[in-house]
Every structure is written in C-alpha cells, then in structure tokens.
Design a protein around this motif. Structure first.
Motif, mmCIF file in Angstrom:
data_model
loop_
_atom_site.group_PDB
_atom_site.id
_atom_site.type_symbol
_atom_site.label_atom_id
_atom_site.label_comp_id
_atom_site.label_asym_id
_atom_site.label_seq_id
_atom_site.Cartn_x
_atom_site.Cartn_y
_atom_site.Cartn_z
ATOM 1 N N ARG A 143 38.469 51.828 32.079
ATOM 2 C CA ARG A 143 40.003 51.610 31.284
ATOM 3 C C ARG A 143 39.820 51.053 29.824
ATOM 4 O O ARG A 143 40.749 51.319 29.330
ATOM 5 N N ASP A 144 38.881 50.174 29.625
ATOM 6 C CA ASP A 144 38.646 49.611 28.187
ATOM 7 C C ASP A 144 38.571 50.665 27.476
ATOM 8 O O ASP A 144 39.033 50.626 26.259
ATOM 9 N N GLN A 145 37.499 51.665 27.610
ATOM 10 C CA GLN A 145 37.283 52.714 26.928
ATOM 11 C C GLN A 145 38.729 53.434 26.654
ATOM 12 O O GLN A 145 38.767 53.810 25.420
ATOM 13 N N GLN A 146 39.414 53.844 27.610
ATOM 14 C CA GLN A 146 40.602 54.698 27.529
ATOM 15 C C GLN A 146 41.424 53.754 26.513
ATOM 16 O O GLN A 146 42.351 54.620 25.652
ATOM 17 N N ALA A 147 41.607 52.670 26.662
ATOM 18 C CA ALA A 147 42.530 51.781 25.771
ATOM 19 C C ALA A 147 42.382 51.889 24.225
ATOM 20 O O ALA A 147 42.971 51.795 23.517
ATOM 21 N N ILE A 148 41.241 52.182 24.026
ATOM 22 C CA ILE A 148 40.485 52.307 22.598
ATOM 23 C C ILE A 148 39.781 53.485 22.190
ATOM 24 O O ILE A 148 39.125 53.782 21.246
ATOM 25 N N ASP A 149 40.207 54.680 22.849
ATOM 26 C CA ASP A 149 39.687 55.739 22.708
ATOM 27 C C ASP A 149 39.597 56.435 21.388
ATOM 28 O O ASP A 149 38.514 56.956 20.922
#
Length: 272
Positions: free
Chosen positions: A47-53
């Motif tokens: 989820r963290d990666q997707q937030a700042i993809d």
C-alpha cells in the motif's frame, strides 16, 4: 512474499522491526507468528508503494550514470514517510540523492540534520574534541532495489564533500546503525566511516501493533511514557518489546582529513 510484489530487503527490515513485539523474553518467536508478520508487513508495504508509485524508479543504471542532487523536501519526505522502515522523515533535514539520468527519480537518498542526540554529542566533545553543534547526523537512508552496488557509500562520499564545502562549521557526520534490523554498517565502512562508540538499546515501542519511535509518540500523543499513555488513551494499545536488543553502533566520519579508527577497548558504551 513475491505475490505481494514488494522488495524482499525492505520487507525483511520492516518485519524485523515488528517481531520484537511478539518475541518471548528469550528472543524466540513462533513460526506462525513470523509468517503472519511477513504477510501483514508485505500488505502494508504494498500500500505504501502504491501511494507514491510515481516516485519509485523502475529502470537500472550504472553508478556513473546517476546524478548527485539536493532533493526537495516534498519528494524526500514522501519516500521516507512511506518506504523507510521508520515511516517518517526527520524535520529540518537537508536531503540528497542519486537520481536516474532520464526521469530524475531518486535511486538512493539520505537526509542530514544537526545532531540532536545530546548523549552522543557530549561523548564526541569529551573524547574526540568535537564541539557541541559541530556534528551532523545522517538520520535517514533509503535505497531502492534498482540501485547499483555501492550506491549508498558513493552518496555518502558526495554528501561529505558538499557539507564540508557549504557548511564549514560542521566537523563531523554521525549515524546510528541498528544491528537488530540486519544492518552491519558496510556502506559506511566503504565510505571510510569508523565505528567510534555504541549506545545501549532501548525497547521498541508500538501503537496498535505498529512501530512508533519515541519522537513519533511525543508528536502524536504529547509524550512517550507508556504507563501515562495507557492511562490517557484507553482505546489505543501501547506495547514495548520484551526481548533483549543489541546495542546500536555509532559510526562517524570527519569532514576534513582522515577519520581515525578507534580501538575496541577505547570505544565507549553509552547508557540511555
């Protein structure tokens, strides 16, 4: 954890940070608990990666192709707040990065700020003659999986040069390496940093099962005393690790001249 699509190294560090919450006093953790923590942290990391993809580099480049830059707080804070294992940026920091030559995305980055750890600062003054206020701390480092070998040590060398040139009052850079998370300081040693002291480990703290540093607790709740927090925030679960943790290691690098090694018998162990 391949099905979650997250980097193994980042997942390992996050999981190691949270396992002490479950560990028995002798340091052991049940296998099923480890698996559950891996899955839980993998989902959060995804989820963290997707937030700042849009900030995550996808292409690999050779080390000489990367460009050294001063990174804006907006991009640095997003990376540190989402992907660094502490999930927070250090306020008041100056950020540097190696960015890729095409999209200018940070591949390896770090933040540097005045040393706030007074116990370390006083020891540096007493033992090594470094005045209070003359040491700065590398407080955050993050390197993406696409980073080439030696990217962190190369970045540290560049940071040393620019701090020496632009902030002449700074004499020394420091950092704390936590061996409980699998860190051994190899990138710092490769950049000619030296181990000068260690500091007694304190228990890891958790809020509703998620790690929180004392600084984060003070910011969110106005204090870091778990007894008091449990009394005033009855709907929140505050915990600390029970197993004995290894001491953190303090690495140092002088900005001018060589950084002399310190014999093991001369390295002080600082108390909390």
């Amino acid at each position: 954890m391949r099905r979650h699509g997250v980097p193994n190294r980042a997942l390992s560090v996050r999981t190691l940070l949270h396992l002490p919450r479950l560990a028995r006093p002798n340091g052991t953790v049940a296998r099923q608990q480890v698996i559950a923590e891996l899955n839980r942290n993998a989902a959060r990391l995804q989820r963290d990666q997707q937030a700042i993809d849009s900030l995550i580099p996808k292409d690999k480049y050779l080390l000489p192709d990367l460009r050294f830059v001063r990174l804006g707080n907006s991009d640095a804070d997003q990376v540190f707040s989402r992907l660094h294992y502490l999930r927070s940026a250090r306020a008041g920091s100056v950020n540097f990065a190696l960015v890729d030559p095409v999209n200018k995305l940070p591949v390896t980055l770090c933040s540097v700020s005045p040393l706030e750890w007074m116990r370390v600062g006083r020891q540096l003054q007493a033992q090594f003659g470094v005045p209070l206020g003359a040491a700065w701390d590398v407080s955050r480092v993050y390197s993406f999986d696409v980073a080439p070998v030696n990217a962190i040590s190369f970045l540290l060398s560049k940071v040393r040069q620019v701090i020496r040139r632009e902030i002449p009052s700074v004499q020394l850079l420091t950092t704390a390496v936590d061996p409980n998370l699998g860190f051994i300081g190899s990138s710092y040693r490769a950049a000619n940093w030296q181990q000068w002291m260690s500091i007694e480990a304190r228990p890891y703290l958790y809020v509703d099962g998620i790690y929180a540093s004392p600084r984060q607790l003070r910011t969110r709740y106005g204090g870091a005393n778990l007894t008091e927090l449990r009394r005033t925030h009855t709907g929140t679960r505050f915990e600390q690790s029970r197993a004995k943790l290894l001491d953190s290691v303090i690495y140092c690098c002088r900005l001018r001249g060589e950084t002399a090694p310190v014999a093991v018998e001369d390295q002080r162990r600082l108390r909390r």
